[in-house]
Design a protein around this motif. Sequence first.
Motif, PDB file in Angstrom:
ATOM      1  N   VAL A  69      52.244  35.578  17.485  1.00  0.00           N
ATOM      2  CA  VAL A  69      51.640  36.904  17.565  1.00  0.00           C
ATOM      3  C   VAL A  69      51.709  37.409  19.001  1.00  0.00           C
ATOM      4  CG1 VAL A  69      49.474  38.192  17.380  1.00  0.00           C
ATOM      5  CG2 VAL A  69      50.096  36.524  15.612  1.00  0.00           C
ATOM      6  N   VAL A  70      52.193  38.634  19.142  1.00  0.00           N
ATOM      7  CA  VAL A  70      52.189  39.330  20.428  1.00  0.00           C
ATOM      8  C   VAL A  70      51.290  40.550  20.296  1.00  0.00           C
ATOM      9  CG1 VAL A  70      53.574  40.551  22.145  1.00  0.00           C
ATOM     10  CG2 VAL A  70      54.522  38.564  20.955  1.00  0.00           C
ATOM     11  N   LEU A  71      50.371  40.733  21.228  1.00  0.00           N
ATOM     12  CA  LEU A  71      49.436  41.846  21.197  1.00  0.00           C
ATOM     13  C   LEU A  71      49.910  42.978  22.112  1.00  0.00           C
ATOM     14  CD1 LEU A  71      45.998  39.995  21.338  1.00  0.00           C
ATOM     15  CD2 LEU A  71      47.374  40.597  19.343  1.00  0.00           C
ATOM     16  N   GLU A  72      49.294  44.132  21.937  1.00  0.00           N
ATOM     17  CA  GLU A  72      49.548  45.287  22.796  1.00  0.00           C
ATOM     18  C   GLU A  72      48.271  45.620  23.554  1.00  0.00           C
ATOM     19  OE1 GLU A  72      51.312  48.029  24.883  1.00  0.00           O
ATOM     20  OE2 GLU A  72      52.432  46.917  23.372  1.00  0.00           O
ATOM     21  N   GLY A  73      48.321  45.560  24.890  1.00  0.00           N
ATOM     22  CA  GLY A  73      47.147  45.860  25.709  1.00  0.00           C
ATOM     23  C   GLY A  73      47.022  47.342  25.983  1.00  0.00           C
ATOM     24  N   ILE A  74      46.647  48.103  24.960  1.00  0.00           N
ATOM     25  CA  ILE A  74      46.641  49.564  25.131  1.00  0.00           C
ATOM     26  C   ILE A  74      45.617  50.008  26.167  1.00  0.00           C
ATOM     27  CG2 ILE A  74      47.488  49.987  22.791  1.00  0.00           C
ATOM     28  CD1 ILE A  74      44.629  50.835  22.052  1.00  0.00           C
ATOM     29  N   ASN A  75      44.569  49.204  26.378  1.00  0.00           N
ATOM     30  CA  ASN A  75      43.609  49.428  27.454  1.00  0.00           C
ATOM     31  C   ASN A  75      43.347  48.086  28.113  1.00  0.00           C
ATOM     32  OD1 ASN A  75      43.076  52.303  27.007  1.00  0.00           O
ATOM     33  ND2 ASN A  75      42.067  51.633  25.119  1.00  0.00           N
ATOM     34  N   THR A  76      42.522  48.077  29.144  1.00  0.00           N
ATOM     35  CA  THR A  76      42.184  46.802  29.741  1.00  0.00           C
ATOM     36  C   THR A  76      41.300  46.007  28.774  1.00  0.00           C
ATOM     37  OG1 THR A  76      40.250  47.724  30.862  1.00  0.00           O
ATOM     38  CG2 THR A  76      42.316  47.719  32.094  1.00  0.00           C
ATOM     39  N   HIS A 129      44.045  33.610  19.004  1.00  0.00           N
ATOM     40  CA  HIS A 129      45.030  33.405  17.938  1.00  0.00           C
ATOM     41  C   HIS A 129      46.401  33.996  18.279  1.00  0.00           C
ATOM     42  CE1 HIS A 129      41.963  31.778  15.408  1.00  0.00           C
ATOM     43  NE2 HIS A 129      41.299  32.922  15.276  1.00  0.00           N
ATOM     44  N   SER A 130      46.616  34.369  19.527  1.00  0.00           N
ATOM     45  CA  SER A 130      47.862  35.038  19.903  1.00  0.00           C
ATOM     46  C   SER A 130      48.611  34.227  20.951  1.00  0.00           C
ATOM     47  CB  SER A 130      47.556  36.441  20.450  1.00  0.00           C
ATOM     48  OG  SER A 130      46.818  37.186  19.504  1.00  0.00           O
ATOM     49  N   GLN A 131      49.917  34.463  21.016  1.00  0.00           N
ATOM     50  CA  GLN A 131      50.761  33.731  21.956  1.00  0.00           C
ATOM     51  C   GLN A 131      51.081  34.520  23.226  1.00  0.00           C
ATOM     52  OE1 GLN A 131      51.136  33.174  18.449  1.00  0.00           O
ATOM     53  NE2 GLN A 131      50.011  31.404  19.203  1.00  0.00           N
ATOM     54  N   ALA A 132      51.011  35.847  23.173  1.00  0.00           N
ATOM     55  CA  ALA A 132      51.363  36.653  24.338  1.00  0.00           C
ATOM     56  C   ALA A 132      50.792  38.058  24.158  1.00  0.00           C
ATOM     57  CB  ALA A 132      52.870  36.715  24.530  1.00  0.00           C
ATOM     58  N   ILE A 133      50.809  38.824  25.255  1.00  0.00           N
ATOM     59  CA  ILE A 133      50.339  40.204  25.212  1.00  0.00           C
ATOM     60  C   ILE A 133      51.184  41.063  26.145  1.00  0.00           C
ATOM     61  CG2 ILE A 133      48.594  39.751  26.999  1.00  0.00           C
ATOM     62  CD1 ILE A 133      46.794  41.848  25.576  1.00  0.00           C
ATOM     63  N   PHE A 134      51.575  42.245  25.682  1.00  0.00           N
ATOM     64  CA  PHE A 134      52.235  43.224  26.536  1.00  0.00           C
ATOM     65  C   PHE A 134      51.163  43.908  27.389  1.00  0.00           C
ATOM     66  CE2 PHE A 134      55.774  43.429  23.313  1.00  0.00           C
ATOM     67  CZ  PHE A 134      56.795  43.084  24.198  1.00  0.00           C
ATOM     68  N   ALA A 135      51.377  43.928  28.692  1.00  0.00           N
ATOM     69  CA  ALA A 135      50.441  44.569  29.617  1.00  0.00           C
ATOM     70  C   ALA A 135      51.123  45.767  30.256  1.00  0.00           C
ATOM     71  CB  ALA A 135      49.992  43.583  30.695  1.00  0.00           C
ATOM     72  N   PRO A 136      50.723  46.999  29.890  1.00  0.00           N
ATOM     73  CA  PRO A 136      51.430  48.181  30.363  1.00  0.00           C
ATOM     74  C   PRO A 136      51.087  48.605  31.787  1.00  0.00           C
ATOM     75  CG  PRO A 136      49.710  48.826  28.852  1.00  0.00           C
ATOM     76  CD  PRO A 136      49.742  47.336  28.848  1.00  0.00           C
ATOM     77  N   ASN A 137      50.158  47.939  32.438  1.00  0.00           N
ATOM     78  CA  ASN A 137      50.014  48.132  33.883  1.00  0.00           C
ATOM     79  C   ASN A 137      49.392  46.876  34.486  1.00  0.00           C
ATOM     80  OD1 ASN A 137      47.128  48.261  34.125  1.00  0.00           O
ATOM     81  ND2 ASN A 137      47.106  50.439  33.720  1.00  0.00           N
ATOM     82  N   ARG A 138      49.403  46.801  35.815  1.00  0.00           N
ATOM     83  CA  ARG A 138      48.945  45.573  36.469  1.00  0.00           C
ATOM     84  C   ARG A 138      47.436  45.385  36.339  1.00  0.00           C
ATOM     85  NH1 ARG A 138      47.691  47.452  41.770  1.00  0.00           N
ATOM     86  NH2 ARG A 138      48.567  49.527  42.180  1.00  0.00           N
ATOM     87  N   HIS A 139      46.691  46.457  36.052  1.00  0.00           N
ATOM     88  CA  HIS A 139      45.244  46.323  35.883  1.00  0.00           C
ATOM     89  C   HIS A 139      44.917  45.675  34.541  1.00  0.00           C
ATOM     90  CE1 HIS A 139      44.651  48.670  39.492  1.00  0.00           C
ATOM     91  NE2 HIS A 139      45.597  49.475  39.047  1.00  0.00           N
ATOM     92  N   VAL A 140      45.750  45.925  33.523  1.00  0.00           N
ATOM     93  CA  VAL A 140      45.608  45.193  32.267  1.00  0.00           C
ATOM     94  C   VAL A 140      45.840  43.707  32.520  1.00  0.00           C
ATOM     95  CG1 VAL A 140      46.547  44.871  29.952  1.00  0.00           C
ATOM     96  CG2 VAL A 140      46.250  47.177  30.851  1.00  0.00           C
ATOM     97  N   GLU A 141      46.820  43.393  33.344  1.00  0.00           N
ATOM     98  CA  GLU A 141      47.105  41.994  33.680  1.00  0.00           C
ATOM     99  C   GLU A 141      45.909  41.340  34.370  1.00  0.00           C
ATOM    100  OE1 GLU A 141      50.741  41.507  35.870  1.00  0.00           O
ATOM    101  OE2 GLU A 141      51.758  43.096  34.756  1.00  0.00           O
ATOM    102  N   SER A 142      45.381  41.984  35.415  1.00  0.00           N
ATOM    103  CA  SER A 142      44.293  41.375  36.181  1.00  0.00           C
ATOM    104  C   SER A 142      43.032  41.220  35.343  1.00  0.00           C
ATOM    105  CB  SER A 142      44.009  42.193  37.443  1.00  0.00           C
ATOM    106  OG  SER A 142      43.622  43.513  37.119  1.00  0.00           O
TER     107      SER A 142
END
Length: 352
Positions: free
Chosen positions: A87-94, A132-145
């Motif tokens: 499962v890959v998630l989408e980080g639409i917000n932080t 339950h997920s293996q990865a997440i797309f982070a659309p900016n570096r603040h989502v990452e942090s």
Amino acid sequence: MSGAHRAGYTVDIFANRRRIKRPDVPMILSLPGPILATLPYRKVVSQASRILENHFLESIQPGDIAYLWPAASLKVHRLLNERGIPVVLEGINTRMASARRILDAAYEDFGVEPIHGITDARIAEEEEKYHHSQAIFAPNRHVESALVGSPLENRILPSSYGVDTKKASPPRDYPTKEALTFMFCGYACVRKGMHFLLDAWQNIPGPHRLQIVGDVEPIIAERYATLLNSGRVELVGCVDDVHHYFARADAFVMPSLEEGGPQVTYEAAVHGLPIIASPMGASRLGDEDGTMLIVEPSDRDAFEDALDQVIRSAELRQALGSRARERVPYFDWDAVGARRAEQLQTTELLKF
């Protein structure tokens, strides 16, 4: 996903509704067509989502990758995990836990009770989805942090959102003008830093105008009623075609306090607008040198200075707008989709 499809990757979309023409990517809809998509969301689409999830679970096979957006239920995440489907998630917000801290502080500073709807239960559900997920797309570096300390802290796929750069936008002139129009696009609320923008706008000379394209949060409308009705602010409301307003503006302001990856920032760049943005509102485009002025919206002096710089210098407006327009093709949706699909094919994160 259409960009991934056009790049040669196999893609199937499961959507509860659509409000645009059917794309060229294979799509399964539980509400098939734009007319049905106008039905009340809470009464119809939530049930359509559950029907759609059953179709999705019946269709997905070993070897597939499940790319889930936040509306997918926790039940789907659990079942996919039990079946060994990555499962890959989408980080639409932080991350919600981080977003609530930011917004609680913002509303407290503003002197009102928080109006964001992020509850303990919603945070707990999101954290279990991460588990339950293996990865997440982070659309900016603040989502990452914001993911530091979460189960996905080291399972991030850096990415971005994008824009259709094929939409025609005429060449832009940057003449010296007596009165400039600064545009904001989105829900004009505390989360988007609208109170900081309006505080700064109080000291901007009268000939210049702030154009708000989108609805206004009631507490903002109440607190700033005098300014909003002064003739120095244009309240456009929600519109079908925001590009008309981008085209007629002279500058764009995005002072958001919490974001995933604001598409409006990319849209402003397509139109060659000089951009003033918060670190959150800058998107990945803000990582590129010379594309915009980045300020902390709570720093009123810095915010007013950025507005003043753009007002005083046609040369600066041209430099910022031209640089943003030069760099934005990297964020065309087709390019973004192709890069994301390649990430999914090459990452080691999706192995159980």
